[in-house]
Design a protein around this motif. Structure first.
Motif, PDB file in Angstrom:
ATOM      1  N   ALA A  52      25.343  58.280  37.397  1.00  0.00           N
ATOM      2  CA  ALA A  52      24.049  57.877  38.722  1.00  0.00           C
ATOM      3  C   ALA A  52      23.071  57.484  38.064  1.00  0.00           C
ATOM      4  O   ALA A  52      21.836  56.644  38.861  1.00  0.00           O
ATOM      5  CB  ALA A  52      24.103  59.562  39.513  1.00  0.00           C
ATOM      6  N   TRP A  53      22.769  57.777  37.187  1.00  0.00           N
ATOM      7  CA  TRP A  53      22.039  57.240  36.187  1.00  0.00           C
ATOM      8  C   TRP A  53      22.183  55.400  35.861  1.00  0.00           C
ATOM      9  O   TRP A  53      20.887  55.475  36.054  1.00  0.00           O
ATOM     10  CB  TRP A  53      21.306  57.914  34.803  1.00  0.00           C
ATOM     11  CG  TRP A  53      20.477  57.333  34.183  1.00  0.00           C
ATOM     12  CD1 TRP A  53      19.649  57.302  33.469  1.00  0.00           C
ATOM     13  CD2 TRP A  53      20.833  56.137  33.185  1.00  0.00           C
ATOM     14  NE1 TRP A  53      18.927  57.438  32.709  1.00  0.00           N
ATOM     15  CE2 TRP A  53      20.008  56.222  31.439  1.00  0.00           C
ATOM     16  CE3 TRP A  53      22.155  56.145  32.714  1.00  0.00           C
ATOM     17  CZ2 TRP A  53      19.959  55.102  30.958  1.00  0.00           C
ATOM     18  CZ3 TRP A  53      21.979  54.382  31.585  1.00  0.00           C
ATOM     19  CH2 TRP A  53      21.211  54.637  30.795  1.00  0.00           C
ATOM     20  N   ARG A  55      23.816  53.693  37.829  1.00  0.00           N
ATOM     21  CA  ARG A  55      22.986  52.923  38.907  1.00  0.00           C
ATOM     22  C   ARG A  55      21.930  52.803  39.230  1.00  0.00           C
ATOM     23  O   ARG A  55      21.497  52.139  39.870  1.00  0.00           O
ATOM     24  CB  ARG A  55      24.055  53.718  39.887  1.00  0.00           C
ATOM     25  CG  ARG A  55      25.735  53.535  40.311  1.00  0.00           C
ATOM     26  CD  ARG A  55      26.446  54.725  41.559  1.00  0.00           C
ATOM     27  NE  ARG A  55      27.791  54.718  40.946  1.00  0.00           N
ATOM     28  CZ  ARG A  55      28.691  53.566  41.545  1.00  0.00           C
ATOM     29  NH1 ARG A  55      27.840  51.865  42.378  1.00  0.00           N
ATOM     30  NH2 ARG A  55      30.235  53.245  41.922  1.00  0.00           N
ATOM     31  N   GLN A  56      20.787  54.192  38.592  1.00  0.00           N
ATOM     32  CA  GLN A  56      20.040  53.786  39.195  1.00  0.00           C
ATOM     33  C   GLN A  56      19.147  53.067  38.637  1.00  0.00           C
ATOM     34  O   GLN A  56      17.692  52.037  38.312  1.00  0.00           O
ATOM     35  CB  GLN A  56      19.154  55.401  38.716  1.00  0.00           C
ATOM     36  CG  GLN A  56      17.749  55.399  39.622  1.00  0.00           C
ATOM     37  CD  GLN A  56      17.881  54.595  40.478  1.00  0.00           C
ATOM     38  OE1 GLN A  56      17.941  55.453  41.409  1.00  0.00           O
ATOM     39  NE2 GLN A  56      16.587  53.888  41.207  1.00  0.00           N
ATOM     40  N   GLN A  57      19.605  52.998  36.951  1.00  0.00           N
ATOM     41  CA  GLN A  57      18.749  52.014  36.184  1.00  0.00           C
ATOM     42  C   GLN A  57      19.497  50.628  36.462  1.00  0.00           C
ATOM     43  O   GLN A  57      18.175  49.522  36.799  1.00  0.00           O
ATOM     44  CB  GLN A  57      19.927  51.854  34.748  1.00  0.00           C
ATOM     45  CG  GLN A  57      19.566  53.600  34.000  1.00  0.00           C
ATOM     46  CD  GLN A  57      18.023  53.211  33.797  1.00  0.00           C
ATOM     47  OE1 GLN A  57      17.539  52.746  33.521  1.00  0.00           O
ATOM     48  NE2 GLN A  57      16.924  54.708  34.350  1.00  0.00           N
ATOM     49  N   GLN A  59      19.858  50.329  39.929  1.00  0.00           N
ATOM     50  CA  GLN A  59      18.961  48.932  40.765  1.00  0.00           C
ATOM     51  C   GLN A  59      17.586  48.939  40.424  1.00  0.00           C
ATOM     52  O   GLN A  59      16.455  48.257  41.286  1.00  0.00           O
ATOM     53  CB  GLN A  59      18.683  50.801  42.276  1.00  0.00           C
ATOM     54  CG  GLN A  59      18.289  50.030  42.883  1.00  0.00           C
ATOM     55  CD  GLN A  59      19.346  48.679  44.224  1.00  0.00           C
ATOM     56  OE1 GLN A  59      19.799  49.002  43.893  1.00  0.00           O
ATOM     57  NE2 GLN A  59      17.662  48.116  44.017  1.00  0.00           N
ATOM     58  N   ASP A  60      16.920  50.001  39.447  1.00  0.00           N
ATOM     59  CA  ASP A  60      15.608  49.686  39.625  1.00  0.00           C
ATOM     60  C   ASP A  60      15.108  48.166  38.514  1.00  0.00           C
ATOM     61  O   ASP A  60      14.628  47.813  38.686  1.00  0.00           O
ATOM     62  CB  ASP A  60      14.749  50.981  37.883  1.00  0.00           C
ATOM     63  CG  ASP A  60      15.045  51.351  38.294  1.00  0.00           C
ATOM     64  OD1 ASP A  60      15.009  52.051  39.692  1.00  0.00           O
ATOM     65  OD2 ASP A  60      14.885  52.727  37.763  1.00  0.00           O
ATOM     66  N   ASP A  63      15.090  45.800  41.672  1.00  0.00           N
ATOM     67  CA  ASP A  63      14.023  46.206  42.789  1.00  0.00           C
ATOM     68  C   ASP A  63      12.832  45.234  41.867  1.00  0.00           C
ATOM     69  O   ASP A  63      11.909  44.946  42.111  1.00  0.00           O
ATOM     70  CB  ASP A  63      13.635  47.253  42.844  1.00  0.00           C
ATOM     71  CG  ASP A  63      15.203  47.827  43.778  1.00  0.00           C
ATOM     72  OD1 ASP A  63      15.504  46.811  43.717  1.00  0.00           O
ATOM     73  OD2 ASP A  63      14.857  48.741  44.010  1.00  0.00           O
TER      74      ASP A  63
END
Length: 93
Positions: A52-53, A55-57, A59-60, A63
């Motif tokens: 999860a971490w 994937r968030q990195q 995506q960040d 974006d």
């Protein structure tokens, strides 16, 4: 925490060997299996947290409104840092 019964079938030879190994360690089969199950859940939880971490990195980064650096520029910067490291100079110095 309450206790629950868990019933499943395994190979008879595996059961006998597993039981003997647990007994040789002075432990019950239930205690060993509980430890194995707890370790498995913890491992999967850690993997899920990391996934999860990560994937968030990603995506960040996708974006991020700042303009990207062209690939050739990044490679030139890395070549410089690699050469500096090979020469014993600290990176970014």
């Amino acid at each position: 925490m309450g206790k629950a019964e868990f019933t499943f079938q395994i190979d008879e030879d595996l059961k006998e060997v597993f039981s003997a190994v647990a007994e040789a360690e002075g432990r019950s089969v239930a205690d060993v299996l509980s430890d194995v199950m707890r370790d498995y859940v913890e491992l999967k939880s850690d993997s899920s947290d990391y996934d999860a971490w990560f994937r968030q990195q990603v995506q960040d980064a996708l974006d991020d409104p700042r303009p990207g650096i062209p690939h050739d520029e990044v490679m030139a910067m890395m070549d410089t840092e690699i050469a500096r490291h090979a020469a014993g100079v600290k990176c970014g110095a």
